[in-house]
Design an enzyme around this catalytic site. Sequence first.
Site, PDB file in Angstrom:
ATOM      1  N   THR A 102     -16.105  36.582 131.176  1.00 47.58           N
ATOM      2  CA  THR A 102     -16.436  37.964 131.547  1.00 47.58           C
ATOM      3  C   THR A 102     -17.686  38.122 132.400  1.00 47.58           C
ATOM      4  OG1 THR A 102     -17.674  38.241 129.485  1.00 47.58           O
ATOM      5  CG2 THR A 102     -15.327  38.873 129.477  1.00 47.58           C
ATOM      6  N   CYS A 103     -18.231  37.035 132.883  1.00 48.10           N
ATOM      7  CA  CYS A 103     -19.467  37.146 133.692  1.00 48.10           C
ATOM      8  C   CYS A 103     -19.139  37.801 135.028  1.00 48.10           C
ATOM      9  CB  CYS A 103     -20.086  35.777 133.900  1.00 48.10           C
ATOM     10  SG  CYS A 103     -21.578  35.815 134.923  1.00 48.10           S
ATOM     11  N   THR A 104     -19.601  39.029 135.205  1.00 45.69           N
ATOM     12  CA  THR A 104     -19.307  39.734 136.456  1.00 45.69           C
ATOM     13  C   THR A 104     -20.114  39.200 137.634  1.00 45.69           C
ATOM     14  OG1 THR A 104     -20.875  41.439 135.744  1.00 45.69           O
ATOM     15  CG2 THR A 104     -18.508  41.877 135.414  1.00 45.69           C
ATOM     16  N   CYS A 105     -21.147  38.444 137.369  1.00 46.78           N
ATOM     17  CA  CYS A 105     -21.883  37.802 138.470  1.00 46.78           C
ATOM     18  C   CYS A 105     -20.981  36.799 139.169  1.00 46.78           C
ATOM     19  CB  CYS A 105     -23.129  37.132 137.925  1.00 46.78           C
ATOM     20  SG  CYS A 105     -24.220  36.477 139.209  1.00 46.78           S
TER      21      CYS A 105
END
EC number: 2.3.2.26
Length: 782
Positions: free
Chosen positions: A752-755
């Site tokens: 889920t890391c949006t970066c």
Amino acid sequence: MKISSGAINFSTIPNQVKKLITSIREHTKNGLASKITSVKNTHTSLNEKFKTGKDSPIEFALPQKIKDFFQPKDKNTLNKTLITVKNIKDTNNAGKKNISAEDVSKMNAAFMRKHIANQTCDYNYRMTGAAPLPGGVSVSANNRPTVSEGRTPPVSPSLSLQATSSPSSPADWAKKLTDAVLRQKAGETLTAADRDFSNADFRNITFSKILPPSFMERDGDIIKGFNFSNSKFTYSDISHLHFDECRFTYSTLSDVVCSNTKFSNSDMNEVVLQYSITTQQQPSFIHTTLKNTLIRHKANLSGVILNEPHNSSPPSVSGGGNFIRLGDIWLQMPLLWTENAVDGFLNHEHNNGKSILMTIDSLPDKYSQEKVQAMEDLVKSLRGGRLTEACIRPVESSLVSVLAHPPYTQSALIREWLGPVQERFFAHQCQTYNDVPLPTPDTYYQQRILPVLLDSFDRNSAAMTTHSGLFNQVILHCMTGVDCTDGTRQKAAALYEQYLAHPAVSPHIHNGLFGNYDGSSDWTTRAADNFLLLSSQDSDTAMMLSTDTLLTMLNPTPDTAWDNFYLQRAGENVSTAQISPVELFRHDFPVFLAAFNQQATQRRFGELIDIILSTEEHGELNQQFLAATNQKHSTVKLIDDASVSRLATIFDPLLPEGKLSPAHYQHILSAYHLTDATPQKQAETLFCLSTAFARYSSSAIFGTEHDSPPALRGYAEALMQKAWELSPAIFPTSEQFTDWSDRFHGLHGAFTCTCVVADSMQRHARKYFPSVLSSILPLSWA
């Protein structure tokens, strides 16, 4: 030379010759019928006169006025003139026969053949423009034969006396020239008379209207070997024509338009060549003489042949004038050095490269003595004009671009006068370009201005550190300019070594990163970090970067990276992650600020922020969201309950059922002028906006490694979903679209890391629609 006796135009024969013929008729009408066969000169005394039945010479002395008029090299040859008379017989009976009109015409022809065509080249040269004497001998303006020392170009045909009726108007002259030129073009060999256009009148004629287009084309047809002596070209247009081996002596070319006109191997001596100011491209003179010709101050003389000047007076022009000698050419100067005169005569940087400075300098180097003498005369004129510094200021750059180079630096007079001018020029450059980029150097700047700046830094070494922004730019352009000489590059490298040894600079280069990694520059590659700029505020702060990085930051493109450098503080590397580029440039390295801001204004992401977060309702959030776009990492986080709730209140109405509302979608299309755009164009814009909001939700901006604002993740995913609906073709694959969507929502065990999502989407956009991404994504995030 053959002369048709019946074709002499009596109007062209001097009155004294007519009187001579009348005198001959009077002497022979009493009892003699004769047939005139020739006229010749002799020093032999007459043995017999009037012997009937035999060839008998009759002796007549030429009047002194005629001898003075023609001025042959040996006036004794005119002391006696003999006319041979055949078959003289007594005609004492009634009806005494006088010499007929036909015989008078023959006497005229014979006299002209002997005394004009064969002997009086001096007369031809002064009065008709005929060819100079053979063997490299020409006739000067004071009627004395001179040897040209191999400089006299090929000349046009000599004078022809074949009778033709002279055209009566410029239009008739133009028609005659057109006929001759077309015959020559067709391969016909023209006689000297065919090419004789001396005393012609071409005033107000536009030659492109009377000649075929092939004569105006590059490497097109040539007007070759014509004699235009004593002709008038005032207000005519001879642009783009090529005259080869033509003669223009004593002609008037005032206010003639001669853009890109070529004069090659031609004689343009004694010409008034004050061509029109509407001439866009300078005419060229290749192997052409311009002795005593009056030239405008904006001419290119690179192919001119100079001869020794004589002590003739300057030309006389309407309205008066001031002139200086350039070899044997006359250059026009202003009567007074007014502000307009200074600009018009000296400022070639403001006048399409044209000035009296460039005119003098355009001569070949073999005429360096003549060039220096002319420049000294110019400097004397300027010095005599008592010009103020304010008057000289606009032309300082033009002056140093020429006078600060050889051969003029050899003149003590020029050096003394130019010294203060160059100092003021350098001070102005330091003040102007230390904090802004220099204009992209063209050939002129690389060859004429950069060497002057190097010389000025060499004389004032302290300016290397006090004006590090300008100094590094000068060195950069010297090392990368394709038109810079090897000598310029060598001097630039040597000066930079002096700069690196300065106490303010040396602590920053011994870190294993600079140049070739041992503290020395490595000019063999543009990737080496050879440049070190000092902060304009703090001497302990410096920026280390490569040639390519410095070039692109001074002249950026939408893809320019603004963090590809090392930031040094007290000799130690400092991370730029927490530093706003705009603040860094504003405070420490202003030379980049204008370029950065110019690129930033082209990014339109902020328009969407203003739609969602109006300043009236959400002023504080609006400022936080916009401020975050100015740095790669934000210290402000919006993951606390209050922030999450506030964001949900703002974004939830825009996303009914998790999708963009129709009204909000139309607001976006209107803000980015996409109402009439194709679905693909709309999809690309929404995709890039989604990328930006993914960045907002990441740990780099408003999120953390373990949490991020749900409203921002949801809005980013909704933008991407709408892009997919409009044009699935812009996505790599349907699988990739699903993967990104799952990551936004944390579905199916996706990371889920949006970066990571933001970086992945950004790389895709940069590859397939970079211009759209560059118009939206904040510059600090690019």
